[in-house]
Design a protein around this motif. Structure first.
Motif, short mmCIF file in Angstrom:
data_model
loop_
_atom_site.label_atom_id
_atom_site.label_comp_id
_atom_site.label_asym_id
_atom_site.label_seq_id
_atom_site.Cartn_x
_atom_site.Cartn_y
_atom_site.Cartn_z
N LEU A 100 0.83 -1.20 0.00
CA LEU A 100 0.00 0.00 0.00
C LEU A 100 0.87 1.26 0.00
N LEU A 101 1.92 1.25 0.80
CA LEU A 101 2.83 2.39 0.85
C LEU A 101 3.52 2.60 -0.49
N ASN A 102 3.90 1.52 -1.15
CA ASN A 102 4.51 1.63 -2.49
C ASN A 102 3.52 2.21 -3.49
N MET A 103 2.26 1.79 -3.39
CA MET A 103 1.22 2.31 -4.29
C MET A 103 1.01 3.81 -4.03
N MET A 104 1.05 4.20 -2.77
CA MET A 104 0.90 5.62 -2.42
C MET A 104 2.07 6.43 -2.98
N ALA A 137 -8.83 5.94 -5.56
CA ALA A 137 -9.95 5.23 -4.93
C ALA A 137 -9.50 3.88 -4.39
N LEU A 138 -8.63 3.20 -5.12
CA LEU A 138 -8.11 1.91 -4.67
C LEU A 138 -7.29 2.08 -3.40
N ILE A 139 -6.44 3.11 -3.35
CA ILE A 139 -5.64 3.38 -2.17
C ILE A 139 -6.54 3.63 -0.97
N GLN A 140 -7.55 4.46 -1.14
CA GLN A 140 -8.47 4.77 -0.03
C GLN A 140 -9.21 3.52 0.43
N SER A 141 -9.59 2.68 -0.50
CA SER A 141 -10.27 1.43 -0.17
C SER A 141 -9.36 0.50 0.63
N LEU A 142 -8.09 0.41 0.23
CA LEU A 142 -7.14 -0.44 0.95
C LEU A 142 -6.87 0.10 2.35
#
Length: 157
Positions: A100-104, A137-142
């Motif tokens: 998740l941090l990498n995606m952010m 939206a995916l980040i917020q969902s995760l």
């Protein structure tokens, strides 16, 4: 510290706030003056490390208990009674948030102006996108899923 490391640390702090749980281990002490049980429910979890477990005058060796890290429960081999003194560290395991941090990081460094666009218009043509599938939206969902996983624990006493 270079700008990428600074961004990573800032996003890590933001994630801590969003989830409501530390990502770097925090030390805590827990005291119960009248403990009598074969199970200890910790105030914070997931547990990363037990530093001291003392009941009465006995320092309980790690061979005399089993730790359920993700639930924050310490199971003693037998019932013990006395003043409980517990020092431990807790934090979200890195395996839980590293992706998740990498995606952010990717999201924050993306320079595409249409990253989270819901529609793009050029002259007479408008193209609309499903905004529920964007990276933001995916980040917020995760983040929501992670928060719910660790904050919606109900303990039966």
């Amino acid at each position: 510290m270079d700008s990428e490391e600074t961004l990573r640390e800032n996003l890590k702090k933001r994630l801590e706030v969003e989830i409501g749980m530390p990502l770097d281990p925090k030390s805590v002490k827990q005291i119960d003056l009248e403990f009598k049980d074969d199970m200890i429910l910790t105030n914070f979890f997931p547990i990363n490390e037990i530093n001291t477990l003392k009941i009465g005058d006995i320092c309980v060796p790690c061979s005399d208990y089993v730790v359920s890290e993700s639930e924050g429960i310490i199971y003693l081999k037998e019932e013990m009674a006395g003043r409980l003194y517990l020092e431990y560290k807790y934090a979200l395991p890195e395996t839980e948030y590293s992706g998740l941090l990498n995606m952010m990081m990717e999201y924050e460094t993306d320079t595409n102006p249409y990253t989270d666009a819901t529609s793009i218009k050029e002259e007479n043509v408008t193209v609309s996108y499903d905004s529920s599938t964007t990276k933001g939206a995916l980040i917020q969902s995760l983040i929501t899923d992670l928060r719910n996983r660790y904050n919606c624990t109900v303990r039966m006493i």
